[in-house]
Design a protein around this motif. Structure first.
Motif, mmCIF file in Angstrom:
data_model
loop_
_atom_site.group_PDB
_atom_site.id
_atom_site.type_symbol
_atom_site.label_atom_id
_atom_site.label_comp_id
_atom_site.label_asym_id
_atom_site.label_seq_id
_atom_site.Cartn_x
_atom_site.Cartn_y
_atom_site.Cartn_z
ATOM 1 N N TYR A 153 0.815 -1.223 0.000
ATOM 2 C CA TYR A 153 0.000 0.000 0.000
ATOM 3 C C TYR A 153 0.842 1.263 0.000
ATOM 4 C CZ TYR A 153 -3.078 -3.743 1.370
ATOM 5 O OH TYR A 153 -3.741 -4.948 1.413
ATOM 6 N N PHE A 154 2.027 1.192 0.628
ATOM 7 C CA PHE A 154 2.882 2.376 0.652
ATOM 8 C C PHE A 154 3.246 2.805 -0.767
ATOM 9 C CE2 PHE A 154 6.736 4.792 0.737
ATOM 10 C CZ PHE A 154 6.592 5.627 1.827
ATOM 11 N N ASP A 155 3.723 1.871 -1.559
ATOM 12 C CA ASP A 155 4.125 2.213 -2.928
ATOM 13 C C ASP A 155 2.928 2.661 -3.762
ATOM 14 O OD1 ASP A 155 6.762 1.684 -2.381
ATOM 15 O OD2 ASP A 155 6.779 -0.310 -3.303
ATOM 16 N N GLU A 156 1.777 2.030 -3.541
ATOM 17 C CA GLU A 156 0.581 2.430 -4.285
ATOM 18 C C GLU A 156 0.187 3.862 -3.932
ATOM 19 O OE1 GLU A 156 -2.432 -0.395 -3.367
ATOM 20 O OE2 GLU A 156 -1.413 -2.077 -4.354
ATOM 21 N N ALA A 157 0.230 4.192 -2.641
ATOM 22 C CA ALA A 157 -0.185 5.521 -2.196
ATOM 23 C C ALA A 157 0.772 6.612 -2.652
ATOM 24 C CB ALA A 157 -0.305 5.544 -0.673
ATOM 25 N N HIS A 158 2.039 6.241 -2.859
ATOM 26 C CA HIS A 158 3.042 7.245 -3.201
ATOM 27 C C HIS A 158 3.507 7.151 -4.656
ATOM 28 C CE1 HIS A 158 3.255 7.242 1.224
ATOM 29 N NE2 HIS A 158 3.529 8.503 1.064
ATOM 30 N N ALA A 159 2.752 6.478 -5.498
ATOM 31 C CA ALA A 159 3.136 6.328 -6.905
ATOM 32 C C ALA A 159 3.238 7.684 -7.595
ATOM 33 C CB ALA A 159 2.135 5.431 -7.628
ATOM 34 N N VAL A 160 2.243 8.530 -7.415
ATOM 35 C CA VAL A 160 2.266 9.844 -8.069
ATOM 36 C C VAL A 160 3.353 10.747 -7.488
ATOM 37 C CG1 VAL A 160 0.948 11.959 -8.492
ATOM 38 C CG2 VAL A 160 -0.147 9.725 -8.790
ATOM 39 N N PRO A 161 3.480 10.858 -6.149
ATOM 40 C CA PRO A 161 4.581 11.666 -5.599
ATOM 41 C C PRO A 161 5.963 11.196 -6.052
ATOM 42 C CG PRO A 161 2.960 11.236 -3.904
ATOM 43 C CD PRO A 161 2.579 10.403 -5.082
ATOM 44 N N MET A 162 6.173 9.889 -6.155
ATOM 45 C CA MET A 162 7.476 9.394 -6.572
ATOM 46 C C MET A 162 7.725 9.653 -8.056
ATOM 47 S SD MET A 162 9.202 8.375 -4.001
ATOM 48 C CE MET A 162 8.475 9.902 -3.344
ATOM 49 N N ARG A 163 6.670 9.662 -8.856
ATOM 50 C CA ARG A 163 6.823 10.029 -10.256
ATOM 51 C C ARG A 163 7.196 11.502 -10.363
ATOM 52 N NH1 ARG A 163 2.483 7.912 -12.052
ATOM 53 N NH2 ARG A 163 1.109 9.722 -12.158
ATOM 54 N N MET A 164 6.604 12.319 -9.509
ATOM 55 C CA MET A 164 6.961 13.736 -9.455
ATOM 56 C C MET A 164 8.426 13.906 -9.097
ATOM 57 S SD MET A 164 5.587 16.698 -6.849
ATOM 58 C CE MET A 164 3.886 16.552 -7.393
ATOM 59 N N ARG A 165 8.883 13.134 -8.090
ATOM 60 C CA ARG A 165 10.284 13.228 -7.673
ATOM 61 C C ARG A 165 11.232 12.875 -8.821
ATOM 62 N NH1 ARG A 165 13.866 13.116 -3.434
ATOM 63 N NH2 ARG A 165 15.652 11.734 -3.664
ATOM 64 N N ARG A 166 10.923 11.806 -9.521
ATOM 65 C CA ARG A 166 11.781 11.398 -10.640
ATOM 66 C C ARG A 166 11.842 12.483 -11.707
ATOM 67 N NH1 ARG A 166 9.255 6.385 -9.472
ATOM 68 N NH2 ARG A 166 7.682 6.726 -11.095
ATOM 69 N N ASP A 167 10.718 13.099 -11.999
ATOM 70 C CA ASP A 167 10.686 14.160 -13.007
ATOM 71 C C ASP A 167 11.501 15.375 -12.561
ATOM 72 O OD1 ASP A 167 9.077 12.584 -14.577
ATOM 73 O OD2 ASP A 167 7.204 13.583 -14.017
ATOM 74 N N ILE A 168 11.364 15.728 -11.273
ATOM 75 C CA ILE A 168 12.100 16.878 -10.745
ATOM 76 C C ILE A 168 13.596 16.628 -10.782
ATOM 77 C CG2 ILE A 168 12.595 18.180 -8.630
ATOM 78 C CD1 ILE A 168 9.614 17.919 -7.947
ATOM 79 N N LEU A 169 14.030 15.454 -10.336
ATOM 80 C CA LEU A 169 15.455 15.139 -10.323
ATOM 81 C C LEU A 169 16.007 15.042 -11.740
ATOM 82 C CD1 LEU A 169 15.640 12.498 -7.435
ATOM 83 C CD2 LEU A 169 16.160 14.955 -7.366
ATOM 84 N N LYS A 170 15.222 14.504 -12.659
ATOM 85 C CA LYS A 170 15.647 14.428 -14.044
ATOM 86 C C LYS A 170 15.835 15.821 -14.625
ATOM 87 C CE LYS A 170 14.308 12.486 -18.530
ATOM 88 N NZ LYS A 170 13.258 11.691 -19.265
ATOM 89 N N ASN A 171 14.914 16.723 -14.310
ATOM 90 C CA ASN A 171 14.997 18.100 -14.781
ATOM 91 C C ASN A 171 16.200 18.827 -14.178
ATOM 92 O OD1 ASN A 171 13.886 20.434 -16.237
ATOM 93 N ND2 ASN A 171 13.407 21.227 -14.198
ATOM 94 N N GLN A 172 16.439 18.577 -12.896
ATOM 95 C CA GLN A 172 17.587 19.208 -12.234
ATOM 96 C C GLN A 172 18.901 18.721 -12.845
ATOM 97 O OE1 GLN A 172 17.046 18.312 -8.083
ATOM 98 N NE2 GLN A 172 15.588 19.971 -7.755
#
Length: 206
Positions: free
Chosen positions: A183-202
């Motif tokens: 459930y943890f990974d399911e609940a945080h799927a969108v936030p973690m996708r956001m993190r990956r996008d932010i780090l990729k952009n940085q």
């Protein structure tokens, strides 16, 4: 995890569904979360946890022993003006405000809220988790769900948890993640996708 029966209703904050007249009939504060239990409405997450645990006798998540329950209540009350407030403001300053204003983040404000966020994490490290292995005692309770979710907001915004500086917090995070899967990974799927996008952009700007 508790087998409490529920029907989820997703509210798209990005589409401002939480500020519609229809939603305000359920939650006049126009925020999430909210529950309606056969017409009985609660609008605050801590109160929702307490109500559901008591109604369905989930005593592992919210102990009935007076002192054990007091420890959970202690964290639930502390977090509002500390980890929750500082983490939310860091996330808002880094993500929400720039998207609303179409302007880059205020670096001075970011630095201020990041320092306050780390100060709250230091409290987790040297007070809460020095006293016990979980935020509300010696096992997982809803206090840990409150803590992990507020910690994950800035992490989703691209910030890191310093493992060397906060080893107890790091170990606690790993325990909570492990004990709440999948459930943890399911609940945080969108936030973690956001993190990956932010780090990729940085990284692309380096």
């Amino acid at each position: 995890m508790t087998n409490i029966p529920f029907e989820s209703k997703e509210i798209a904050l990005r589409k401002l569904e939480h500020v519609t007249d229809e939603y305000s009939q359920i939650n006049p504060f126009k925020k999430v979360p909210v529950i309606s239990d056969s017409g009985f409405i609660l609008t605050e997450s801590v109160a929702i946890f307490m109500y559901l645990c008591d109604k369905y006798k989930k005593n592992d998540w919210y102990p009935v022993d007076l002192k054990d329950r007091a420890r959970v209540n202690e964290y639930a009350n502390w977090q509002h003006a500390n980890l929750r407030a500082n983490g939310a403001m860091l996330f808002r300053t880094k993500i929400i405000t720039p998207r609303m204003t179409k302007k880059p983040p205020n670096e001075r404000e970011l630095e201020k809220w990041h320092e306050r966020w780390e100060s709250s994490i230091d409290d987790l490290e040297n007070i809460w988790l020095k006293r016990s292995s979980y935020l509300g005692g010696d096992h997982l309770t809803f206090a840990d769900l409150l803590g992990i979710c507020e910690l994950m907001q800035p992490i989703a915004a691209g910030y890191n948890l310093n493992q060397e500086k906060f080893p107890r917090v790091h170990d606690w995070v790993q325990r909570v993640k492990r004990e709440t899967q999948p459930y943890f990974d399911e609940a945080h799927a969108v936030p973690m996708r956001m993190r990956r996008d932010i780090l990729k952009n940085q990284n692309s700007k380096l």
